[in-house]
Design an enzyme around this catalytic site. Structure first.
Site, PDB file in Angstrom:
ATOM      1  N   SER A 125     -61.352 -64.011  94.660  1.00  0.00           N
ATOM      2  CA  SER A 125     -61.350 -63.739  93.260  1.00  0.00           C
ATOM      3  C   SER A 125     -60.048 -62.384  92.434  1.00  0.00           C
ATOM      4  O   SER A 125     -59.850 -61.153  92.878  1.00  0.00           O
ATOM      5  CB  SER A 125     -62.540 -63.257  92.136  1.00  0.00           C
ATOM      6  OG  SER A 125     -62.042 -62.763  91.011  1.00  0.00           O
ATOM      7  N   TYR A 150     -69.853 -56.998  93.213  1.00  0.00           N
ATOM      8  CA  TYR A 150     -69.530 -58.043  93.796  1.00  0.00           C
ATOM      9  C   TYR A 150     -67.806 -57.570  93.869  1.00  0.00           C
ATOM     10  O   TYR A 150     -67.109 -58.093  94.405  1.00  0.00           O
ATOM     11  CB  TYR A 150     -69.537 -58.650  92.151  1.00  0.00           C
ATOM     12  CG  TYR A 150     -68.030 -59.934  92.410  1.00  0.00           C
ATOM     13  CD1 TYR A 150     -68.208 -60.119  91.666  1.00  0.00           C
ATOM     14  CD2 TYR A 150     -69.132 -61.480  92.912  1.00  0.00           C
ATOM     15  CE1 TYR A 150     -66.584 -60.607  91.151  1.00  0.00           C
ATOM     16  CE2 TYR A 150     -68.113 -61.764  93.061  1.00  0.00           C
ATOM     17  CZ  TYR A 150     -67.081 -62.121  92.163  1.00  0.00           C
ATOM     18  OH  TYR A 150     -65.798 -63.103  92.249  1.00  0.00           O
ATOM     19  N   LYS A 154     -65.083 -57.986  97.127  1.00  0.00           N
ATOM     20  CA  LYS A 154     -64.468 -59.753  97.811  1.00  0.00           C
ATOM     21  C   LYS A 154     -63.039 -59.111  97.744  1.00  0.00           C
ATOM     22  O   LYS A 154     -62.285 -59.005  99.140  1.00  0.00           O
ATOM     23  CB  LYS A 154     -63.783 -60.147  96.207  1.00  0.00           C
ATOM     24  CG  LYS A 154     -65.106 -61.027  95.662  1.00  0.00           C
ATOM     25  CD  LYS A 154     -65.032 -62.117  96.654  1.00  0.00           C
ATOM     26  CE  LYS A 154     -65.911 -62.911  95.902  1.00  0.00           C
ATOM     27  NZ  LYS A 154     -66.251 -64.159  97.531  1.00  0.00           N
TER      28      LYS A 154
HETATM   29  C1  WQD Z   1     -64.516 -64.922  80.369  1.00  0.00           C
HETATM   30  C2  WQD Z   1     -63.985 -63.558  78.667  1.00  0.00           C
HETATM   31  C3  WQD Z   1     -65.493 -62.349  78.184  1.00  0.00           C
HETATM   32  C4  WQD Z   1     -69.467 -65.136  78.119  1.00  0.00           C
HETATM   33  C5  WQD Z   1     -66.189 -63.898  86.022  1.00  0.00           C
HETATM   34  C6  WQD Z   1     -65.305 -62.600  87.299  1.00  0.00           C
HETATM   35  C7  WQD Z   1     -65.109 -63.613  88.213  1.00  0.00           C
HETATM   36  C8  WQD Z   1     -65.389 -64.464  88.587  1.00  0.00           C
HETATM   37  C9  WQD Z   1     -65.576 -64.972  86.572  1.00  0.00           C
HETATM   38  C10 WQD Z   1     -66.525 -65.164  90.059  1.00  0.00           C
HETATM   39  C11 WQD Z   1     -64.477 -62.914  79.394  1.00  0.00           C
HETATM   40  C12 WQD Z   1     -65.877 -63.349  77.285  1.00  0.00           C
HETATM   41  C13 WQD Z   1     -67.524 -64.631  78.706  1.00  0.00           C
HETATM   42  C14 WQD Z   1     -69.908 -64.566  77.071  1.00  0.00           C
HETATM   43  C15 WQD Z   1     -68.216 -63.524  75.630  1.00  0.00           C
HETATM   44  N1  WQD Z   1     -66.531 -64.596  88.689  1.00  0.00           N
HETATM   45  N2  WQD Z   1     -67.456 -64.374  77.750  1.00  0.00           N
HETATM   46  N3  WQD Z   1     -69.199 -64.198  76.378  1.00  0.00           N
HETATM   47  O1  WQD Z   1     -65.718 -61.991  83.297  1.00  0.00           O
HETATM   48  O2  WQD Z   1     -63.382 -63.151  83.268  1.00  0.00           O
HETATM   49  O3  WQD Z   1     -64.791 -63.263  85.290  1.00  0.00           O
HETATM   50  O4  WQD Z   1     -66.481 -64.634  85.730  1.00  0.00           O
HETATM   51  O5  WQD Z   1     -66.621 -65.772  90.987  1.00  0.00           O
HETATM   52  O6  WQD Z   1     -64.567 -62.552  89.403  1.00  0.00           O
HETATM   53  O7  WQD Z   1     -64.804 -61.295  87.070  1.00  0.00           O
HETATM   54  O8  WQD Z   1     -65.804 -64.781  83.170  1.00  0.00           O
HETATM   55  O9  WQD Z   1     -66.550 -66.134  82.338  1.00  0.00           O
HETATM   56  O10 WQD Z   1     -67.491 -64.502  82.486  1.00  0.00           O
HETATM   57  O11 WQD Z   1     -66.178 -64.556  81.071  1.00  0.00           O
HETATM   58  O12 WQD Z   1     -66.914 -63.305  74.762  1.00  0.00           O
HETATM   59  O13 WQD Z   1     -71.160 -65.038  76.350  1.00  0.00           O
HETATM   60  O14 WQD Z   1     -65.207 -64.677  78.073  1.00  0.00           O
HETATM   61  O15 WQD Z   1     -65.179 -60.999  77.862  1.00  0.00           O
HETATM   62  O16 WQD Z   1     -63.743 -62.473  78.765  1.00  0.00           O
HETATM   63  P1  WQD Z   1     -64.431 -63.129  83.432  1.00  0.00           P
HETATM   64  P2  WQD Z   1     -66.436 -65.278  81.942  1.00  0.00           P
END
Ligand code: WQD
Length: 335
Positions: A125, A150, A154
């Site tokens: 990741s 997590y 990785k």
């Molecule tokens: C994306 C953006 C949030 C939810 C993580 C892990 C990565 C992979 C994918 C496993 C961010 C914003 C999110 C919400 C929001 N995981 N958001 N409201 O955090 O980039 O990556 O998940 O494989 O390894 O690090 O993904 O989809 O959680 O967030 O505003 O209800 O959307 O703050 O900016 P992230 P995400």
């Protein structure tokens, strides 16, 4: 016919990769303990490809079971997805994450080594980069101290694999995903979050479907064009296809080093607000949202420098974020 073991093959990215493997004529064996997936996905995969993968309900933490699997099944390569992946949960339950993600990886590699299974693709990741100093992010960007157990699993996982390739015939590729989104065009498989979605797109589609009242946008004061955080959203089918290309690279001995790493993204960054606008445009659905505080541990921006994957792996994302968002909505409509 090459036999490929896909661990976590009933999960989100795993199931899409199984479909592409079968499309390419590989024989697929799936190990999945159903801790974060659904057995119905096996029939859904079969309905897409008309080929039923061999399925084994094994927990990779069960060392004797892993040993027995490799003693009784011929395998030419392994694509390893099975792992716990919720960033927030990992902070609350670090030992479960280390036991599951690291323990399983060690048992898998031990049996691969003992049975001369030499081709290994690892699901990693972009989280290993933390907030990169330079954007877009290349594979040479420094690995930052992990922000969560997590992310640490990785980083440690990659190190374990690298060390194993030095003392065995195993050759490996770690694929560092950016943000996988979307669903197969058939809408028969897609992301199936259990409980309240942690990731953005499942929450967006559930809000549009009326399942969630409104989306909370975590942070509107980031130093970005509109104040919301930026990510590189890659269609899960493009991501799945990259696994096949990486696997063939190893099977055909086209690898340049025993352990290689590739960033898998589109190379384009989108803010949360841009994602919502794109979703509303392609689906005609409204997404209610409110701006709230930043989420602990989130970074401002991440998007991939795709040059190495394009040139060396010969892979480039073909689908754009609109394709992915529409496919996610069509999938949600089937649920
Ligand atoms: C994306 C953006 C949030 C939810 C993580 C892990 C990565 C992979 C994918 C496993 C961010 C914003 C999110 C919400 C929001 N995981 N958001 N409201 O955090 O980039 O990556 O998940 O494989 O390894 O690090 O993904 O989809 O959680 O967030 O505003 O209800 O959307 O703050 O900016 P992230 P995400």
């Amino acid at each position: 016919m090459k036999n490929i073991l896909v661990t976590g093959g009933l999960g989100y990215i795993g199931s899409h990769t199984v479909v592409e493997l079968q499309n390419e004529g590989f024989e697929v064996l799936i190990i999945d303990n159903l801790s974060n997936s659904n057995i119905e996905v096996l029939d859904k995969i079969t309905s897409i490809t008309k080929i039923k993968p061999k399925y084994f309900n094994i927990d990779l933490k069960n060392k004797p079971a892993v040993k027995n699997f490799f003693a009784t099944n011929k395998v030419d390569g392994v694509i390893h997805f099975a792992a716990s992946k919720a960033v927030g949960e990992s902070v609350e339950k670090p030992l479960e994450y280390y036991e599951n993600n690291i323990g399983s990886l060690v048992y898998l590699l031990q049996e691969m080594k003992a049975n001369n299974v030499d081709n290994f693709i690892f699901s990693s990741s972009c989280t290993v980069y933390g907030q990169a100093d330079e954007l877009p992010i290349t594979e040479n960007a420094p690995i930052k101290p992990a922000e969560s157990p997590y992310g640490n699993t990785k980083q440690i996982g990659e190190e374990i694999i690298k060390d194993t390739t030095k003392i065995s015939e195993i050759k490996a590729i770690a694929l560092r995903y950016f943000n996988p989104i979307g669903a197969h065009e058939s809408a028969k498989i897609g992301e199936l979050p259990i409980g309240v979605p942690q990731n953005l797109i499942p929450f967006v589609v559930q809000t549009a479907a009326g399942i969630r009242k409104e989306l909370s946008i975590f942070g509107s004061d980031y130093p970005t064009s509109d104040g919301t955080a930026v990510r590189d959203y890659i269609h899960v089918v493009d991501l799945a296809k990259a696994h096949i290309i990486a696997l063939k690279r190893l099977l055909n001995n086209h690898h340049k080093k025993q352990f290689e790493v590739f960033n898998l993204g589109t190379g384009k960054g989108n803010s949360v607000l841009e994602v919502i606008q794109a979703f509303e445009k392609v689906t005609g659905q409204k997404v209610n949202y409110k701006l709230v505080e930043r989420r602990e541990g989130d970074i401002t921006a991440a998007y991939a420098n795709t040059t190495f994957a394009n040139d060396e792996l010969g892979w480039k994302a073909q689908l754009n974020i609109e394709d992915a968002l529409l496919s996610a909505w069509k999938w949600q409509e089937t649920l």
